[in-house]
Design a protein around this motif. Structure first.
Motif, PDB file in Angstrom:
ATOM      1  N   ALA A 204      -1.154 -35.874  -0.566  1.00 57.51           N
ATOM      2  CA  ALA A 204      -0.939 -37.280  -0.234  1.00 57.51           C
ATOM      3  C   ALA A 204       0.556 -37.565  -0.237  1.00 57.51           C
ATOM      4  CB  ALA A 204      -1.665 -38.169  -1.240  1.00 57.51           C
ATOM      5  N   ARG A 205       0.969 -38.490   0.627  1.00 57.30           N
ATOM      6  CA  ARG A 205       2.397 -38.768   0.758  1.00 57.30           C
ATOM      7  C   ARG A 205       2.650 -40.272   0.707  1.00 57.30           C
ATOM      8  NH1 ARG A 205       3.062 -35.679   6.277  1.00 57.30           N
ATOM      9  NH2 ARG A 205       0.877 -36.349   6.303  1.00 57.30           N
ATOM     10  N   MET A 206       3.769 -40.647   0.073  1.00 58.32           N
ATOM     11  CA  MET A 206       4.179 -42.049   0.033  1.00 58.32           C
ATOM     12  C   MET A 206       5.698 -42.115   0.111  1.00 58.32           C
ATOM     13  SD  MET A 206       3.568 -43.045  -4.003  1.00 58.32           S
ATOM     14  CE  MET A 206       1.795 -42.923  -3.838  1.00 58.32           C
ATOM     15  N   THR A 207       6.201 -43.235   0.554  1.00 61.50           N
ATOM     16  CA  THR A 207       7.648 -43.372   0.708  1.00 61.50           C
ATOM     17  C   THR A 207       8.329 -43.375  -0.658  1.00 61.50           C
ATOM     18  OG1 THR A 207       7.492 -45.783   0.671  1.00 61.50           O
ATOM     19  CG2 THR A 207       7.410 -44.717   2.814  1.00 61.50           C
ATOM     20  N   LYS A 310      -3.742 -44.422 -13.304  1.00 56.91           N
ATOM     21  CA  LYS A 310      -3.824 -45.615 -12.480  1.00 56.91           C
ATOM     22  C   LYS A 310      -2.477 -46.079 -11.946  1.00 56.91           C
ATOM     23  CE  LYS A 310      -6.272 -47.915 -11.000  1.00 56.91           C
ATOM     24  NZ  LYS A 310      -6.645 -48.080  -9.572  1.00 56.91           N
ATOM     25  N   LEU A 311      -1.507 -46.338 -12.837  1.00 60.98           N
ATOM     26  CA  LEU A 311      -0.311 -47.067 -12.416  1.00 60.98           C
ATOM     27  C   LEU A 311       0.647 -46.243 -11.583  1.00 60.98           C
ATOM     28  CD1 LEU A 311       0.462 -48.986 -15.734  1.00 60.98           C
ATOM     29  CD2 LEU A 311      -0.771 -49.819 -13.711  1.00 60.98           C
ATOM     30  N   ARG A 312       0.847 -44.951 -11.936  1.00 63.70           N
ATOM     31  CA  ARG A 312       1.920 -44.179 -11.321  1.00 63.70           C
ATOM     32  C   ARG A 312       1.763 -44.053  -9.804  1.00 63.70           C
ATOM     33  NH1 ARG A 312       2.637 -39.976 -14.904  1.00 63.70           N
ATOM     34  NH2 ARG A 312       4.386 -41.138 -15.794  1.00 63.70           N
ATOM     35  N   ARG A 313       0.554 -43.969  -9.305  1.00 59.21           N
ATOM     36  CA  ARG A 313       0.354 -43.729  -7.872  1.00 59.21           C
ATOM     37  C   ARG A 313      -0.270 -44.916  -7.152  1.00 59.21           C
ATOM     38  NH1 ARG A 313      -2.285 -37.804  -7.311  1.00 59.21           N
ATOM     39  NH2 ARG A 313      -2.187 -38.457  -5.134  1.00 59.21           N
TER      40      ARG A 313
END
Length: 365
Positions: A204-207, A310-313
């Motif tokens: 998975a990828r995010m900016t 939960k929070l980190r991603r």
């Protein structure tokens, strides 16, 4: 058939001194140090210590113990070295390895560097960079890694450790032990572009960049016995919010139970308003962890689960969306809670810290 009787293994004073030095030497090969410990163990009980007992003490097999005992009896100290192996002769001598390991352990780095790198050590010793890397791996040396720790300066440290750990390991009857704390400044972060889902061979990828959409604080009370959590988010974390959370706990827990709360020394936990409320609610008993010892509060372990799972991603476009997401995750957690079990006694903790203090004194800093 019964095993043949052992030939007594008798050490001279010089041999015993050499073996003891090898077994303690930090820069010695661990295999050589282990063989020295085997011979020292075999020399006990008049030089006929049973092989099975020596194997149990040293962690080796009975046949390995027999092998090194026989080699020592035949060749003495020379028998503990590795036999020559087929292939190209070694280009790096034991002396070079010892110099490299010793310098890594006793010197900070080249010039004004804070630590050694494989390149700087290779340039200093004349070895190849790959050889330095291989030797460091063999000895478990990582000059670039530093682990941090902090000692509490709380004058009541020992008493508080015994109080909190005693509560964990032997909780009182007809009472509930709750580990309470606040996770402040939880940010509602949204990515500047949509997150791309995981695909075969592609994660998975995010900016990398994000937009801040406000913060909230989460007050939580972890039940030591069941692992369930009473939690409530608030936009601020003053003593007013802490008092509201105490009232929430009072409402959520049946009246017949005493409440023992493990807390840190945050100022909002000790204000006059909190003190006055506690006087009117005598079933609440507060137990404070030592200063700079948040690791003793088990709710911190639960906060780590919340962050990692939960929070980190996650991405949230508002604080309200963040708080709703947190509540949903907590509800799922409470459907199948997992308690965190404290296993280390107060004496073990204090002994470990005493050993750290002794190392600091011995280091000369």
């Amino acid at each position: 058939m019964p095993s043949p009787k052992l030939i007594p293994l008798v050490l001279s004073d010089a041999e015993r001194a050499s073996l003891e030095a090898l077994s303690r030497k930090r820069t010695a090969s661990q295999s050589l140090a282990g063989r020295a410990r085997v011979i020292l163990a075999c020399a006990e009980e008049g030089g006929v210590a049973p092989l099975t007992r020596v194997a149990a003490r040293t962690g080796l097999s009975r046949e390995s113990v027999r092998k090194w005992r026989v080699r020592f009896v035949e060749r003495r100290l020379d028998g503990l070295g590795d036999a020559p192996r087929p292939g190209a002769a070694r280009k790096i001598t034991d002396e070079q390895v010892e110099v490299l390991v010793t310098r890594t352990l006793t010197e900070k780095g080249r010039g004004q560097d804070s630590h050694w790198s494989t390149r700087s050590m290779a340039a200093e010793t004349g070895l190849a960079q790959s050889s330095v890397s291989r030797i460091w791996r063999a000895f478990g040396l990582k000059p670039h890694v530093v682990e941090t720790w902090k000692l509490s300066t709380d004058p009541e440290f020992i008493g508080k450790v015994r109080d909190v750990v005693g509560l964990y390991m032997s909780p009182p009857e007809n009472a509930l032990v709750l580990c309470v704390d606040e996770k402040s400044q939880i940010q509602a972060l949204d990515r500047t572009a949509p997150c791309l889902p995981m695909l075969p061979t592609t994660p998975a990828r995010m900016t990398h960049d994000y937009v801040r959409n406000g913060t909230t604080s989460l007050f939580a009370a972890l039940d030591l016995a069941s692992g369930s959590v009473i939690a409530q988010p608030y936009r601020r974390h003053r003593h007013q919010e802490f008092l509201r959370f105490l009232k929430l706990i009072d409402t959520a827990v049946p009246n017949g139970l005493e409440l023992h709360l493990v807390l840190d020394n945050y100022a909002t936990h000790k204000t006059p308003a909190i003190h006055q409320w506690l006087l009117k609610h005598p079933r609440f008993h507060l137990h404070f962890t030592p200063t700079s010892s948040s690791w003793m509060n088990l709710v911190e372990r639960w906060f780590a689960e919340l962050t990692n799972r939960k929070l980190r991603r996650s991405a949230h476009r508002s604080v309200t969306e963040l708080e709703t997401d947190i509540r949903k995750w907590i509800n799922e957690w409470n459907k199948d809670p997992k308690p965190f079990v404290w296993t280390k006694s107060a004496d073990e903790i204090l002994e470990t810290l005493a050993a750290y203090c002794q190392r600091i004194i011995d280091s000369g800093h």
